[in-house]
Every structure is written in structure tokens, then in C-alpha cells.
Design a protein around this motif. Structure first.
Motif, PDB file in Angstrom:
ATOM      1  N   THR A  92       0.922  -1.367  -0.080  1.00 25.58           N
ATOM      2  CA  THR A  92      -0.030   0.024  -0.028  1.00 25.58           C
ATOM      3  C   THR A  92       0.870   1.313   0.032  1.00 25.58           C
ATOM      4  O   THR A  92       2.002   1.278   0.317  1.00 25.58           O
ATOM      5  CB  THR A  92      -0.909   0.071   1.117  1.00 25.58           C
ATOM      6  N   ALA A  93       0.188   2.482  -0.296  1.00 25.93           N
ATOM      7  CA  ALA A  93       1.040   3.716  -0.271  1.00 25.93           C
ATOM      8  C   ALA A  93       1.311   4.013   0.927  1.00 25.93           C
ATOM      9  O   ALA A  93       2.379   4.517   1.455  1.00 25.93           O
ATOM     10  CB  ALA A  93      -0.020   4.829  -0.984  1.00 25.93           C
ATOM     11  N   GLU A 135      -2.553   2.659  -5.675  1.00 30.37           N
ATOM     12  CA  GLU A 135      -2.363   3.862  -4.902  1.00 30.37           C
ATOM     13  C   GLU A 135      -1.139   4.120  -4.602  1.00 30.37           C
ATOM     14  O   GLU A 135      -0.195   5.077  -4.476  1.00 30.37           O
ATOM     15  CB  GLU A 135      -3.152   3.910  -3.734  1.00 30.37           C
ATOM     16  N   GLU A 138       1.136   5.134  -7.873  1.00 28.86           N
ATOM     17  CA  GLU A 138       0.929   6.604  -7.889  1.00 28.86           C
ATOM     18  C   GLU A 138       1.502   7.288  -6.910  1.00 28.86           C
ATOM     19  O   GLU A 138       2.051   8.420  -7.178  1.00 28.86           O
ATOM     20  CB  GLU A 138      -0.678   6.874  -7.701  1.00 28.86           C
ATOM     21  N   TRP A 139       2.075   7.083  -5.994  1.00 25.76           N
ATOM     22  CA  TRP A 139       2.400   7.828  -4.692  1.00 25.76           C
ATOM     23  C   TRP A 139       3.843   7.660  -5.275  1.00 25.76           C
ATOM     24  O   TRP A 139       4.718   8.645  -5.121  1.00 25.76           O
ATOM     25  CB  TRP A 139       2.417   6.988  -3.395  1.00 25.76           C
ATOM     26  N   SER A 142       4.646  10.040  -7.898  1.00 22.29           N
ATOM     27  CA  SER A 142       4.203  11.511  -7.336  1.00 22.29           C
ATOM     28  C   SER A 142       5.526  12.175  -6.861  1.00 22.29           C
ATOM     29  O   SER A 142       5.733  13.327  -6.577  1.00 22.29           O
ATOM     30  CB  SER A 142       3.051  11.722  -6.274  1.00 22.29           C
TER      31      SER A 142
END
Length: 221
Positions: A92-93, A135, A138-139, A142
Motif C-alpha cells: 500500500t501507499a 495507489e 501513484e505515490w 508523485s
């Protein structure tokens, strides 16, 4: 100063991603007894053992491995020590954020340790590996990491590898380094990562030798 090898071994019959990639073979072809010297034939591919690859793996007309300036293979690296992951357990993020803390900078390498190297010689290494949730990727994107290194062989759920997360990661010409071993033994902190591919023009990636130095020097960039 410690120099830590995080490269997985390449040997005959090792794990494989399957067709169309061939099996890995390391075969002696010359011996001291017969020829007076030793030599081996290596049957490899770009995704054998620990490898590094560019966005050309998935996108047309991107830089190939021999095009990458050699200084981009030397990075300030943050090691994220996650708890030991079980087969097919997602990443997980929140786990990544907690494990990296405030140490990261744009352009860093992120190395993610899940303990999955314990399955290196197990058939489940590929088919049941842990994987990133969307997620989590995506982190990573980013945060503008220049390189993502993993001790798992795939970022996507191996039961449904549609390539979406890989495309998200490679879209900005980042480098992927995987799968690694021995990340558990390095601990947490900031390191210098050196991951040098073979100089083979025309390919998207090659097997490489990856090492960590347990101090970061700005002079190495």
C-alpha cells in the motif's frame, strides 16, 4: 564503509517470466583439462536475474540502456523496509510513506524490501509475488524517484498483469531495478546505489551488478 551486494545469482534453471523468454543456461564450453583454459556459454535475456531497464521496455522510441549517461546509474538511495510480505499480499501507499519518512528527495532511488527474496529458488517467486496497489505506484510516481528498486519480480498482481502500473512508472523515463536480494541485511537509511548494466546497444535493459555503499557522497553524482 560497507559495500553491500544486492544482486541475485544467475544460474541454470533459475526462475523465469515464461514465454517468449528462453530458459537461463550457464554451460561450461572449455576446460583446463581439454583446452588449458576455462570458458562458459551464457544463454540469457534482458530480464534475467537482477536487471535494470528503461522505458523503452514498454514505449516506442525511448532511450535504450546504452543511451543512459553512466552517472544515472549512481544514485542517492532510500531503503524502505516493509514487513515480510506473504504470497499475493498487496503493498500500500501508506506502508511506503511510513517506511521512507521524511528522508526522500526528488531524483532519489527508492529500494523496497519485502523479504520476498526468500522465495528466489521457489516456483512461487513469480506466480505468487506481492504486488503494488495502484495507489502505491501513484505515490511512487508523485515523489519523482529516478529509479525504483524492488526485491519482488513484478509490480503488478501476477494474476492480472495488464502492464498498467509499469506504464505509469515508465511514462517519465524512470529506471527499474529488480529483483534484488539481501535488502533486509542493509537496514534503513541513506545509501549510495551503484547499478551498472552491460553496455549493449539496442536493448531496453540488461542484467546488472547492483551494490549499496552505506554512506552517501554528493561527490559521487
Amino acid at each position: 564503509m560497507r559495500v553491500l551486494d544486492i544482486t541475485g545469482p544467475i544460474r541454470t534453471g533459475m526462475w523465469s517470466y515464461g514465454d517468449p523468454l528462453p530458459s537461463v543456461e550457464v554451460e561450461p564450453i572449455a576446460s583446463l583439462e581439454a583446452e588449458g583454459w576455462k570458458g562458459h556459454r551464457l544463454s540469457l535475456h534482458t530480464l534475467a536475474g537482477t536487471y535494470i531497464e528503461t522505458a523503452d521496455h514498454l514505449f516506442a522510441d525511448r532511450e535504450q540502456i546504452a543511451d543512459v549517461p553512466v552517472n544515472r546509474f549512481v544514485n542517492r538511495a532510500v531503503v524502505a523496509q516493509l514487513k515480510d510480505k506473504q504470497p499475493l499480499e498487496p503493498i500500500t501507499a501508506a506502508e511506503l510513506i511510513e517506511a521512507t519518512g521524511a528522508d526522500i528527495r526528488p531524483g532519489d532511488a527508492l529500494l523496497v524490501a519485502t523479504g520476498w527474496e526468500r522465495y528466489w529458488d521457489d516456483p512461487r517467486f513469480i506466480t505468487e509475488c506481492p504486488f503494488f496497489l495502484p495507489e502505491a505506484m501513484e505515490w511512487v510516481v508523485s515523489q519523482n524517484f529516478s529509479l525504483l528498486g524492488l526485491d519482488i519480480p513484478c509490480v503488478q498482481d501476477p494474476r492480472n498483469d495488464d502492464g498498467v502500473l509499469n506504464r505509469l512508472f515508465f511514462a517519465e523515463d524512470r529506471l527499474l531495478l529488480a529483483p534484488l536480494i539481501s535488502l533486509r541485511g542493509v537496514g534503513k537509511g541513506i545509501f549510495t546505489l551503484i547499478s551498472l548494466p552491460l553496455n549493449i546497444p539496442g536493448v531496453c535493459g540488461t542484467p546488472c551488478r547492483a551494490i549499496l555503499i552505506d554512506q552517501f557522497s554528493e561527490n559521487m553524482k
